[in-house]
Design a protein around this motif. Structure first.
Motif, mmCIF file in Angstrom:
data_model
loop_
_atom_site.group_PDB
_atom_site.id
_atom_site.type_symbol
_atom_site.label_atom_id
_atom_site.label_comp_id
_atom_site.label_asym_id
_atom_site.label_seq_id
_atom_site.Cartn_x
_atom_site.Cartn_y
_atom_site.Cartn_z
ATOM 1 N N UNK A 392 -10.597 -51.668 -6.042
ATOM 2 C CA UNK A 392 -9.533 -52.457 -5.439
ATOM 3 C C UNK A 392 -8.445 -51.783 -5.026
ATOM 4 N N UNK A 393 -8.031 -52.238 -3.693
ATOM 5 C CA UNK A 393 -6.733 -51.928 -3.143
ATOM 6 C C UNK A 393 -5.559 -52.053 -4.110
ATOM 7 N N UNK A 394 -4.585 -51.513 -4.214
ATOM 8 C CA UNK A 394 -3.458 -51.431 -5.321
ATOM 9 C C UNK A 394 -2.978 -53.042 -5.319
ATOM 10 N N UNK A 395 -2.696 -53.541 -4.047
ATOM 11 C CA UNK A 395 -2.211 -55.038 -4.154
ATOM 12 C C UNK A 395 -3.094 -55.874 -5.109
ATOM 13 N N UNK A 396 -4.337 -55.708 -5.252
ATOM 14 C CA UNK A 396 -5.065 -56.562 -5.876
ATOM 15 C C UNK A 396 -5.540 -55.924 -7.348
ATOM 16 N N UNK A 397 -4.706 -55.313 -7.781
ATOM 17 C CA UNK A 397 -4.804 -54.625 -9.207
ATOM 18 C C UNK A 397 -4.690 -55.373 -10.309
ATOM 19 N N UNK A 398 -5.264 -55.591 -11.330
ATOM 20 C CA UNK A 398 -4.432 -55.915 -12.823
ATOM 21 C C UNK A 398 -3.971 -54.851 -13.140
ATOM 22 N N UNK A 399 -2.610 -55.263 -13.752
ATOM 23 C CA UNK A 399 -1.959 -54.073 -14.393
ATOM 24 C C UNK A 399 -1.355 -54.191 -15.554
ATOM 25 N N UNK A 400 -1.420 -53.270 -16.501
ATOM 26 C CA UNK A 400 -0.907 -53.604 -18.005
ATOM 27 C C UNK A 400 0.374 -52.647 -18.134
ATOM 28 N N UNK A 401 1.475 -53.309 -18.324
ATOM 29 C CA UNK A 401 2.748 -52.591 -18.477
ATOM 30 C C UNK A 401 2.705 -51.649 -19.720
ATOM 31 N N UNK A 402 2.998 -50.171 -19.515
ATOM 32 C CA UNK A 402 3.285 -49.392 -20.651
ATOM 33 C C UNK A 402 4.817 -49.242 -20.553
#
Ligand code: PG9
Length: 619
Positions: A392-402
Motif C-alpha cells: 500500500x502507498x503510505x496514504x492508504x496505510x492503516x496506522x497504529x499510534x505508538x
C-alpha cells in the motif's frame, strides 16, 4: 666524454631524435572477447554526446543496456583487460558475459560530451525553455543505437543508480519505442523533499562538496578544501551553510545561485519533482524502481515514484524493490549492511536471480522464471525477501499510534499525560556519527545503521522506550512521526528515530548486545509544518503539530527487543543547523541568529505525540 673508439661502435639504430611516442598507438586485440567503440552521437539540436559502446566479439542479435551518466562514461569501461567482465565497473560485471551490448554515455556538458551541463536539467517547460532535455537526449541516443548498431536486436534496456537513476526516470517521461525495460536504481526523484539536497526543508550541507565536485569543471571537479579533519568543526566554524559555500567560491556556480534563492519548496522544486512528472507522463515500459532500505542519499525517490504511479493506476508495469542496502549498493557486494550480516550476497543474488532474468525477458523474450511481484522488499530481521501483491502507498496505510508515555515510556495504550523538555543549543548540535567526522568516507555509507547509544545520554536527546517485547511487532510501510511540541524559539528542527533496541547480550554476536539500530529516521524543518512552499515562523511557546513521513520499512521487532523513539533537534553536520530564530533564509543566518531554545514534547492533554506505525501483525 666518449672517445673516438666508442664512436666507432655506434650504429644508427642506437640513435633516436624523433619522439619515442608513436603518433598513434593501437593495442592488438586479437585475444579480446569484446570490441570497444567511442562514438559521438548527434542529438536533435546538433550537440554530440560521447558514448562508449562495448560489444561482445562476434555479437549478433543482442540487446543493448544503456546508462547515461555525469560520472565519466569512459571510466565505466576502463579496466585494462582482454575480458569484458574485467574491463567494466562492478555494476556491469554480471552483464558482461557476452549476452549484452553495454553502452555508457556522458550527459550534456560532462566529460567528453558537447553541450552545456545543467544540474539535473529540468524537463522542457517553464524551467527549461530549450528544445532538449534528458528525455529527448535519451530518445535520440536510443534512436541512433538501434539504427547504427547492426549487432543489436533492436531492444534497449536502461539502468543506472542515483544521478544515473534520475536519467532513467527522465527517459521514461517520453520513452523511445525501443526502450523495453528500465531500472532506476536509487534515483534522485525529489531533491528537496527527501533525496540529496534537503529532507523536508533541512539542508544536507555535506553535499556542498558535490556542487563543486560536479560543477567546477566539465570533468572531475574539486571538493571543498578542509581546515580541520573533523567536519563537525569545519561546519560549526563556518557559521551558516551559505557562508561556508560562498567563502569557498560558490558564487561562481550558477546552480548555487538558483539553489540559494529557493530554500522553500516553490515552483523551482515543484516543477522538477519527478514523481509528479511521471504521473503526468506515464509510460508503459516495464520498470523496476529499486532502492536501499538504508539508502543514505536517495531514500525518498524510488518508493515515492512507485507509489505515485501505483496510485495513478500504473501499478501493472511498475515494480518496487527495496533491498537491505546503502545507496547504490546494488552495484556492489551485499553481504552486510554495516554490522548487520546477511546469509548471502544479497545484491549479487538479486542481480543474477531476479533483475537480469527480468531484463532478459523484455530484451530478448526469454521466459520469466517467476513473475516479478508488485513489490519485493527484504525483511532484514527474518533475513529473506518478502513478495507483496498489494503493497500500500503510505496514504492508504492503516496506522497504529505508538504513544510517548510518562517516564520515557512508549506504548500502544493512551498516554496518561505529561511532557518532556530539552535545551537545543546550536553551539552544540547533536552529531549524526561519533566524532571525528571526516569528509565522506566508509562510515557515510552506513551511518543510517549507526548504534544510537552514542547520543542516548545527551541531555538534548529524548529516548522513549517500550518494555521488552513479548510478541513480534511486524511493520510494513512508512511510519509517520506525529509530534506535538512547543519551543521557546521561533523556528526549529525535529529529528525522529524509530529504533530497535537489541537484547543486552547476544552470545552469538556479542558486539550486537544492546545495539540501538535505527530502523527508520528523518528530520523535519519546523517552519514548513503548514506548507512546504510557504514557511512560517513558529509561535514561541505554543504547541504545534509536526507530522512527517519516515522512510518505508519491512521490519519485525522481535520478542526480547524493545522499540525506542529518539527525538532531538539537530543532526549535524549532515544537516545545517536551524538557528531557532526566524530568519527568511536559513542558508544565510547570521551568528547572532543562532540561539538556544527549550523544546517541549507533549504527550498528554496538550497533544499525544506518537509515531504512527504501519503494523502488519503482532504474533
Ligand atoms: N546521490 C547522488 C546524486 C544524485 C542526483 C543528483 C545529485 C547527486 C549520486 O550518487 O549520484
Amino acid at each position: 666524454p666518449p672517445t673516438s673508439q666508442d664512436a666507432a661502435k655506434i650504429t644508427p639504430d642506437m640513435i633516436q631524435t624523433a619522439s619515442d611516442i608513436p603518433a598513434k598507438w593501437k593495442q592488438p586485440q586479437g585475444n579480446f572477447d569484446y570490441v570497444k567503440r567511442d562514438v559521438m552521437i548527434p542529438m536533435r539540436d546538433g550537440v554530440k554526446l560521447h558514448t562508449v559502446i562495448m560489444m561482445p566479439k562476434h555479437a549478433h542479435d543482442l540487446p543493448m543496456l544503456l546508462e547515461r551518466t555525469p560520472y565519466n562514461a569512459s571510466g565505466m569501461a576502463s579496466g585494462n583487460s582482454p575480458h569484458m567482465a574485467d574491463a567494466v565497473w562492478s555494476g556491469d560485471k554480471d552483464w558482461a558475459d557476452g549476452s549484452t551490448i553495454l553502452v555508457w554515455q556522458d550527459i550534456r556538458g560532462k566529460y567528453k560530451s558537447e553541450g552545456k551541463y545543467i544540474m539535473t536539467r529540468p524537463p522542457m517547460g517553464p524551467l527549461n525553455p530549450t528544445r532538449t532535455d534528458d528525455t529527448t537526449d535519451a530518445w535520440d541516443t536510443i534512436d541512433w543505437l538501434v539504427k547504427n548498431i547492426k549487432a543489436s536486436n533492436g531492444n534497449v534496456g536502461m539502468i543506472g543508480s542515483s544521478y544515473d537513476g534520475w536519467t532513467v526516470a527522465m527517459a521514461l517521461l517520453h520513452p523511445h519505442p525501443a526502450l523495453k525495460a528500465a531500472a532506476p536504481e536509487s534515483p534522485m526523484i525529489d531533491g528537496w523533499m527527501g533525496d540529496d539536497w534537503y529532507h523536508y526543508g533541512a539542508l544536507r550541507q555535506v553535499n556542498l562538496d558535490y556542487f563543486s565536485g560536479q560543477m567546477s569543471k566539465a570533468g572531475e571537479g574539486e571538493s571543498i578544501p578542509r581546515e580541520n579533519y573533523d567536519d563537525y568543526t569545519n561546519y560549526l566554524d563556518a557559521g551558516s551553510a551559505g557562508a561556508y559555500a560562498e567563502a569557498n567560491g560558490f558564487k561562481q556556480l550558477p546552480w548555487w545561485k538558483r539553489f540559494a534563492a529557493h530554500p522553500a519548496y516553490d515552483a523551482f522544486w515543484q516543477l522538477q519533482a519527478l514523481d509528479t512528472l511521471l504521473v503526468a507522463h506515464p509510460s508503459s515500459v516495464p520498470t523496476m524502481w529499486l532502492q536501499g532500505l538504508w539508502d543514505q542519499e536517495d531514500i525518498y525517490g524510488a518508493v515515492h515514484a512507485w507509489e505515485a504511479l501505483k496510485k495513478a493506476g500504473h501499478g501493472a508495469n511498475n515494480h518496487l524493490v527495496m533491498g537491505p542496502w546503502w545507496h547504490s549498493q546494488i552495484n556492489r557486494d551485499g553481504w552486510n549492511m554495516g554490522p548487520l550480516k546477511w546469509p548471502g550476497n544479497t545484491t549479487a543474488q538479486f542481480r543474477r536471480n531476479v533483475m537480469i532474468p527480468w531484463f532478459n525477458h523484455y530484451l530478448r523474450g526469454t521466459p520469466l522464471p517467476t513473475p516479478l511481484p508488485e513489490a519485493m522488499i527484504y525483511n532484514p530481521v527474518e533475513q529473506h525477501w518478502d513478495s507483496f501483491s498489494n503493497w500500500k502507498p503510505a496514504s492508504e496505510q492503516q496506522l497504529t499510534p505508538l504513544f510517548l508515555q510518562a517516564d520515557m515510556g512508549l506504548g500502544f495504550e493512551q498516554p496518561k499525560g505529561g511532557s518532556d523538555s530539552y535545551v537545543s543549543d546550536p553551539a552544540k548540535p547533536v552529531p549524526y556519527l561519533p566524532r571525528p567526522i571526516p569528509q565522506k568516507n566508509e562510515r557515510w555509507r552506513t551511518w543510517l545503521v549507526q548504534d544510537q547509544r552514542f547520543v542516548e545520554s545527551r541531555p538534548d536527546v529524548l529516548s522513549y522506550s517500550t518494555a521488552v517485547l513479548t510478541t513480534t511487532v511486524k511493520l510494513e510501510g512508512a511510519p509517520i512521526a506525529d509530534l506535538f511540541a512547543r519551543t521557546t524559539g521561533t523556528d526549529g528542527d525535529f529529528v525522529v528515530k524509530l529504533i530497535d533496541v537489541y537484547p543486552g547480550s547476544d552470545p552469538t554476536d556479542p558486539a550486537m548486545g544492546g545495539y540501538e539500530l535505527p530502523v527508520s529516521l528523518d528530520i523535519f524543518r519546523g517552519r514548513y509544518r503548514h506548507s512546504f512552499a510557504e514557511p512560517a515562523p513558529i509561535p514561541a511557546n505554543q504547541v504545534q503539530e509536526y507530522k512527517f513521513r519516515l522512510p518505508t520499512v519491512n521490519y519485525a521487532f522481535k520478542p526480547g527487543h524493545r522499540i525506542m523513539v529518539q527525538i532531538q533537534s539537530s543532526l549535524f553536520p549532515l544537516y545545517d543547523r536551524n538557528p531557532q530564530t526566524w530568519v527568511p533564509n536559513i542558508l544565510f543566518a547570521k551568528p547572532a541568529d543562532y540561539r538556544k531554545a527549550t523544546v517541549t514534547i507533549e504527550h498528554g492533554d496538550n497533544g499525544r505525540s506518537a509515531v504512527l506505525l504501519p503494523v502488519a501483525a503482532t504474533r
